[in-house]
Design a protein around this motif. Structure first.
Motif, PDB file in Angstrom:
ATOM      1  N   MET A 423       0.599  -1.105  -0.390  1.00 24.70           N
ATOM      2  CA  MET A 423       0.091  -0.181  -0.293  1.00 24.70           C
ATOM      3  C   MET A 423       0.472   1.365   0.340  1.00 24.70           C
ATOM      4  SD  MET A 423      -3.992  -0.246   2.020  1.00 24.70           S
ATOM      5  CE  MET A 423      -2.710  -1.640   2.598  1.00 24.70           C
ATOM      6  N   PRO A 424       1.830   1.287   0.954  1.00 23.74           N
ATOM      7  CA  PRO A 424       2.460   2.851   0.739  1.00 23.74           C
ATOM      8  C   PRO A 424       3.113   2.846  -1.386  1.00 23.74           C
ATOM      9  CG  PRO A 424       3.697   1.161   2.438  1.00 23.74           C
ATOM     10  CD  PRO A 424       2.300   0.052   1.640  1.00 23.74           C
ATOM     11  N   GLY A 425       3.247   2.293  -0.829  1.00 20.83           N
ATOM     12  CA  GLY A 425       3.865   2.420  -2.953  1.00 20.83           C
ATOM     13  C   GLY A 425       2.997   3.168  -3.714  1.00 20.83           C
ATOM     14  N   ASP A 426       1.305   2.139  -3.757  1.00 22.80           N
ATOM     15  CA  ASP A 426       0.132   2.441  -4.221  1.00 22.80           C
ATOM     16  C   ASP A 426      -0.751   4.086  -3.796  1.00 22.80           C
ATOM     17  OD1 ASP A 426       0.925  -0.138  -5.721  1.00 22.80           O
ATOM     18  OD2 ASP A 426      -0.769  -0.776  -5.110  1.00 22.80           O
ATOM     19  N   LEU A 427      -0.182   4.493  -2.765  1.00 20.12           N
ATOM     20  CA  LEU A 427      -0.791   5.392  -1.802  1.00 20.12           C
ATOM     21  C   LEU A 427       0.007   6.687  -3.004  1.00 20.12           C
ATOM     22  CD1 LEU A 427      -1.465   4.923   1.550  1.00 20.12           C
ATOM     23  CD2 LEU A 427      -2.840   4.849   0.086  1.00 20.12           C
ATOM     24  N   HIS A 428       1.557   6.615  -2.436  1.00 24.50           N
ATOM     25  CA  HIS A 428       2.159   7.212  -3.539  1.00 24.50           C
ATOM     26  C   HIS A 428       1.911   8.123  -4.332  1.00 24.50           C
ATOM     27  CE1 HIS A 428       6.908   8.806  -3.220  1.00 24.50           C
ATOM     28  NE2 HIS A 428       6.218   9.783  -2.723  1.00 24.50           N
ATOM     29  N   LYS A 429       1.666   6.844  -5.136  1.00 20.42           N
ATOM     30  CA  LYS A 429       1.385   6.702  -6.882  1.00 20.42           C
ATOM     31  C   LYS A 429      -0.165   7.699  -7.356  1.00 20.42           C
ATOM     32  CE  LYS A 429       2.985   2.801  -7.403  1.00 20.42           C
ATOM     33  NZ  LYS A 429       2.933   1.619  -8.071  1.00 20.42           N
ATOM     34  N   LEU A 430      -0.631   7.329  -6.822  1.00 17.91           N
ATOM     35  CA  LEU A 430      -2.668   7.082  -6.262  1.00 17.91           C
ATOM     36  C   LEU A 430      -3.277   7.878  -5.251  1.00 17.91           C
ATOM     37  CD1 LEU A 430      -3.188   3.556  -7.417  1.00 17.91           C
ATOM     38  CD2 LEU A 430      -2.660   5.219  -9.115  1.00 17.91           C
ATOM     39  N   TRP A 431      -2.553   7.933  -4.441  1.00 13.42           N
ATOM     40  CA  TRP A 431      -3.400   8.862  -3.392  1.00 13.42           C
ATOM     41  C   TRP A 431      -3.916  10.523  -3.955  1.00 13.42           C
ATOM     42  CZ3 TRP A 431      -7.244   7.129  -0.125  1.00 13.42           C
ATOM     43  CH2 TRP A 431      -7.164   8.198   1.511  1.00 13.42           C
ATOM     44  N   GLY A 438      -2.986  15.872   5.345  1.00 16.81           N
ATOM     45  CA  GLY A 438      -3.760  14.521   4.854  1.00 16.81           C
ATOM     46  C   GLY A 438      -3.354  12.830   4.528  1.00 16.81           C
ATOM     47  N   TYR A 439      -1.727  12.951   4.891  1.00 16.31           N
ATOM     48  CA  TYR A 439      -0.701  11.485   4.058  1.00 16.31           C
ATOM     49  C   TYR A 439      -0.220  11.687   5.049  1.00 16.31           C
ATOM     50  CZ  TYR A 439       1.017   8.413   0.583  1.00 16.31           C
ATOM     51  OH  TYR A 439       2.371   7.473   0.384  1.00 16.31           O
ATOM     52  N   HIS A 440       0.301  11.003   5.661  1.00 14.15           N
ATOM     53  CA  HIS A 440       0.672   9.621   6.714  1.00 14.15           C
ATOM     54  C   HIS A 440       0.900   8.366   6.804  1.00 14.15           C
ATOM     55  CE1 HIS A 440       1.779  10.230  11.122  1.00 14.15           C
ATOM     56  NE2 HIS A 440       2.391   9.318  10.734  1.00 14.15           N
ATOM     57  N   VAL A 441       2.052   8.074   5.479  1.00 16.87           N
ATOM     58  CA  VAL A 441       2.819   6.993   5.596  1.00 16.87           C
ATOM     59  C   VAL A 441       4.276   7.337   6.081  1.00 16.87           C
ATOM     60  CG1 VAL A 441       3.536   5.939   3.329  1.00 16.87           C
ATOM     61  CG2 VAL A 441       1.675   6.487   3.407  1.00 16.87           C
ATOM     62  N   GLU A 442       4.487   6.086   6.617  1.00 14.83           N
ATOM     63  CA  GLU A 442       5.933   5.850   7.257  1.00 14.83           C
ATOM     64  C   GLU A 442       6.583   5.327   6.362  1.00 14.83           C
ATOM     65  OE1 GLU A 442       8.735   4.667   8.827  1.00 14.83           O
ATOM     66  OE2 GLU A 442       7.609   2.805   9.280  1.00 14.83           O
ATOM     67  N   TYR A 443       7.233   5.516   5.542  1.00 21.32           N
ATOM     68  CA  TYR A 443       8.541   5.297   4.278  1.00 21.32           C
ATOM     69  C   TYR A 443       9.430   5.743   5.023  1.00 21.32           C
ATOM     70  CZ  TYR A 443       8.720   2.359   1.071  1.00 21.32           C
ATOM     71  OH  TYR A 443       8.056   0.526   0.910  1.00 21.32           O
ATOM     72  N   GLY A 444      10.162   5.918   6.364  1.00 24.53           N
ATOM     73  CA  GLY A 444      11.908   5.838   6.454  1.00 24.53           C
ATOM     74  C   GLY A 444      12.350   4.389   7.363  1.00 24.53           C
ATOM     75  N   PHE A 445      11.232   4.300   7.791  1.00 23.71           N
ATOM     76  CA  PHE A 445      12.057   2.290   8.526  1.00 23.71           C
ATOM     77  C   PHE A 445      10.705   1.629   7.180  1.00 23.71           C
ATOM     78  CE2 PHE A 445      12.810   0.365  12.804  1.00 23.71           C
ATOM     79  CZ  PHE A 445      14.394  -0.220  12.299  1.00 23.71           C
ATOM     80  N   SER A 446       9.554   1.953   7.090  1.00 21.03           N
ATOM     81  CA  SER A 446       8.035   1.228   6.737  1.00 21.03           C
ATOM     82  C   SER A 446       8.718  -0.018   7.404  1.00 21.03           C
ATOM     83  CB  SER A 446       8.535   1.043   5.734  1.00 21.03           C
ATOM     84  OG  SER A 446       7.313   0.348   4.868  1.00 21.03           O
ATOM     85  N   CYS A 447       7.817   0.794   8.529  1.00 19.25           N
ATOM     86  CA  CYS A 447       7.614  -0.774   9.734  1.00 19.25           C
ATOM     87  C   CYS A 447       6.511  -1.348   9.519  1.00 19.25           C
ATOM     88  CB  CYS A 447       8.569   0.565  11.089  1.00 19.25           C
ATOM     89  SG  CYS A 447       7.824  -1.539  12.340  1.00 19.25           S
ATOM     90  N   MET A 448       6.474  -2.588   9.057  1.00 14.53           N
ATOM     91  CA  MET A 448       5.041  -3.209   9.365  1.00 14.53           C
ATOM     92  C   MET A 448       5.030  -3.220  11.153  1.00 14.53           C
ATOM     93  SD  MET A 448       5.765  -6.931   7.297  1.00 14.53           S
ATOM     94  CE  MET A 448       4.027  -7.520   7.344  1.00 14.53           C
ATOM     95  N   GLY A 449       3.576  -2.855  11.484  1.00 15.17           N
ATOM     96  CA  GLY A 449       3.458  -2.771  12.571  1.00 15.17           C
ATOM     97  C   GLY A 449       3.363  -1.107  13.463  1.00 15.17           C
TER      98      GLY A 449
END
Ligand SMILES: Cc1ncc(C[n+]2csc(CCOP(=O)(O)OP(=O)(O)O)c2C)c(N)n1
Ligand SMILES: [Mg+2]
Length: 652
Positions: A423-431, A438-449
């Motif tokens: 989802m992070p990649g899809d959200l990055h492209k599509l959101w 409005g957009y809070h995707v943790e993608y420095g560590f991309s930590c599951m959980g």
């Protein structure tokens, strides 16, 4: 005057008294302390928090279910508050402390402030080894908390009460420093926490820390302007620093004055609204065709508040070798990356100064027009992905449709939260981002959980902003995959306990769609990425009979199951109308990908292999490797007015 308190009581008093000021607005800095108690903190920090609560103190205690998740919540909180507020997390010795390590790394990598207070083993060592103590035959002063050192922006251990003041002041100095901030750890031996001391009262006096906005050095600004003015095909890369600095309006002004188009990193998404004519959307490995085309052609890249992760640079393949970089960053470390002409400054201050210094310069009109045309082209791709790409194989929705429905049925100010999976990649492209927060995707560590716990922190921050009169309420929509859910969804219980409303969209695709697709593209045949029963030939049996909707309901949330697009739409609307935490369960087809980014990501493939799939993938990999750039060309040298070497000899 002095006051006699324990070390832990003094610590809590100090935290309560810290404030920050930015742009003339003064607010409390520490707004809460998360905690799970064990013998290493129950009678120390735990007692101090109880005493504080009984006395009606300002600092609230928050009970979590997992120490790592508590750190995630605190980090989500700090990010939504643009780093103007933070939380502390107390844990016991041993596993309680080490559970926080992942959260610490996440905070430091994302440059987000959190104060970690792991309990530590006895400073006196009288009865060692204490329960959960790591013993070392070669060192007497080591504990598991030493593992925090490499993942902390600041580390201290308070072995004597007299050390507390310097530890607290050092910790807060780093937490409020935009260039240094991250996880700050103060290890507190369990005996020292309970020890009394006569503290000078000034330690507890209200203290207001200025959140710095360093202005650009005039000469550095001039050098940057010289490079920008020479550009024919410039591009802005907006990173998280734009948002933390509150520089979105300044960025927009710069873009509109200069005609320079803007691409966004994961942390910077939302810097420009998606429908701004110069907004290219996501850049890099998960970039849009628009942003990546402009990046390929850019002669000058203006990076603002970005760390240039490999996702942003598409592993250093998205920018041309000859491109020049101008980096605006509050941290010199980031400002100097990619051999840039660096401007070490606050993003907003620098953007205002750059706009003023443009002096009527604009990028060629055809460049700006091309950017707008390419962005519109990508938007048509988004539209098609939202409404439904290829018919799903068995009636299940596909992920891009889920993203489309959530985007279109939420309020523009609502916050989407995500961290790992496809989802992070899809959200990055599509959101379609409509609000700077409005957009809070943790993608420095991309930590599951991170998703549920981080989302809880975001919602708490949003509620605090409402209470402080800083903003209206907004919903927080956590989008989480089944893998991340199974790894850590326990803070849902905390959301229920605290009466903090979350909307969770739980995307069930029976395994790791992201790593599955990656594995396949690298010739590893989706090995180990499906959740299936074991058979004689491996993990390739039936789907597992797990019911994550029932699991969510068992944790106290309202649950809605959506199968069709219409049901999903209804479910999101119902969740928005509700005051309670709602989990929406939706099954998707993991084999239907979202529209692809044109860019590459460097993940090495086995150089020798017995598998034909791996050998083929290796050949493709080697081709891509040749596209990788160095970006080592030195930035133009600072001019000295008169270059000494070329000065005419003195005729006398
Ligand atoms: C803590 C942690 N472990 C492992 C990974 C590597 N990883 C990234 S995505 C992913 C799978 C996520 O699965 P899911 O949440 O179901 O999302 P999906 O890929 O199916 O969209 C894994 C294992 C990670 N990012 N974080
Ligand atoms: Mg999954």
């Amino acid at each position: 005057m002095t006051t006699r308190l324990t070390v832990a009581q003094a610590l809590v008093r100090f935290l309560e008294a810290q404030h920050v000021e930015r742009d003339g607005v003064r607010t409390p800095f520490f707004t809460g302390c998360w905690g799970i108690f064990g013998h290493g903190n129950v009678a120390g920090v735990g007692q101090a928090l109880l005493q504080h609560e009984v006395a009606g103190g300002r600092l609230r205690y928050l009970q979590g279910r997992n120490e790592q998740a508590m750190v995630h919540a605190a980090v989500g909180y700090a990010r939504h508050r643009d780093r103007t507020a933070a939380m502390a997390v107390t844990a016991s010795v041993g596993p309680g402390a080490t559970n926080m390590l992942t959260g610490a790394a996440l905070a430091t990598i994302n440059r987000l402030p959190v104060l970690l207070l792991p309990g530590d083993t006895f400073a006196t060592r009288v009865a060692q080894p204490v329960l959960q103590e790591l013993e070392s035959p070669t060192a007497g002063d080591v504990s598991v908390n030493d593992a925090f050192r490499p993942v902390s922006a600041y580390f201290d251990r308070v072995d004597r009460p007299e050390q507390l003041a310097s530890a607290l002041l050092g910790a807060t100095r780093v937490l409020v420093d935009p260039a240094l901030t991250g996880a700050v750890t103060i290890a507190l031996p369990q005996d020292v926490q309970a020890e009394a001391h006569d503290w000078p009262d000034e330690l507890f006096a209200e203290r207001t820390w200025h959140l710095a906005r360093p202005v650009p050095e005039p000469a550095a600004l001039q050098r940057a302007l010289d490079v920008v003015r020479g550009a024919r095909r410039p591009l802005v890369v907006a990173g998280g620093g734009v948002l933390y600095s509150g520089a979105d309006a300044a960025l927009r002004a710069f873009a509109e004055a200069s005609g320079v188009p803007v691409a966004e990193t994961q942390a910077g998404k939302g810097s420009l609204p998606h429908d701004h004519p110069q907004a290219l959307g996501a850049i890099g490995a998960t970039g849009t065709t628009a942003a990546d085309a402009l990046a390929n052609d850019a002669d000058v890249v203006i990076g603002i508040g970005t760390r240039y992760s490999d996702f942003t640079t598409a592993s250093r393949t998205v920018f041309a070798e000859g491109a020049r970089f101008v980096n605006v960053n509050v941290s010199a470390f980031d400002a100097h990356k990619l051999s840039a002409t660096s401007v070490v400054a606050d993003a907003r201050e620098a953007l205002v100064a750059l706009t003023a210094g443009l002096d009527g310069w604009t990028a060629p009109a055809e460049h700006t027009a091309r950017a707008t045309a390419l962005a519109q082209e990508w938007d048509r791709v988004v539209e098609a992905a939202y409404t439904g790409p290829a018919p799903a194989t068995d009636g299940r929705l596909v992920q891009s449709q889920v993203i489309g429905v959530v985007n279109e049925t939420t309020d523009p100010r609502d916050v989407v939260v995500c961290a790992a999976g496809s989802m992070p990649g899809d959200l990055h492209k599509l959101w379609r981002t409509r609000d700077r927060k409005g957009y809070h995707v943790e993608y420095g560590f991309s930590c599951m959980g991170y998703e549920v716990a981080g989302g809880l922190g975001v919602k708490m921050a949003a509620l605090d902003e409402v209470e402080a009169g800083l903003a209206d309420d907004r919903d927080v929509v956590v989008m989480v995959g089944d893998g991340s859910w199974l790894m850590m969804s326990s803070e849902l219980v905390t959301a229920v306990a605290e009466g903090v409303k979350l909307i969770v969209v739980l995307v069930q695709n029976h395994g790791f769609a992201s790593i599955g697709a990656l594995s396949e593209s690298l010739g590893s045949q989706r090995f180990g990425t499906r959740y299936r029963r074991r058979t004689a030939s491996g993990l390739d049996g039936d789907l597992l009979p797990v019911d994550l909707a029932a699991n969510a309901a068992s944790l106290g949330a309202d649950v809605l199951r959506a199968v069709t697009i219409e049901e999903l739409r209804e479910a999101v609307l119902a969740a928005r109308a509700s005051t309670r935490t709602t989990v929406i369960h939706v099954e998707t087809d993991p084999l239907v990908p979202a529209p692809d980014s044109p860019a590459w990501w460097d993940v090495p493939v086995a150089e020798v292999s017995e598998l034909a799939s791996t050998q083929e993938a290796r050949a493709t990999y080697e081709k891509h490797k040749t596209d990788q750039r160095h970006h080592l060309t030195p930035a133009p040298a600072p001019t000295t007015g008169r270059d000494r070497a070329s000065q005419p000899k003195d005729p006398s």
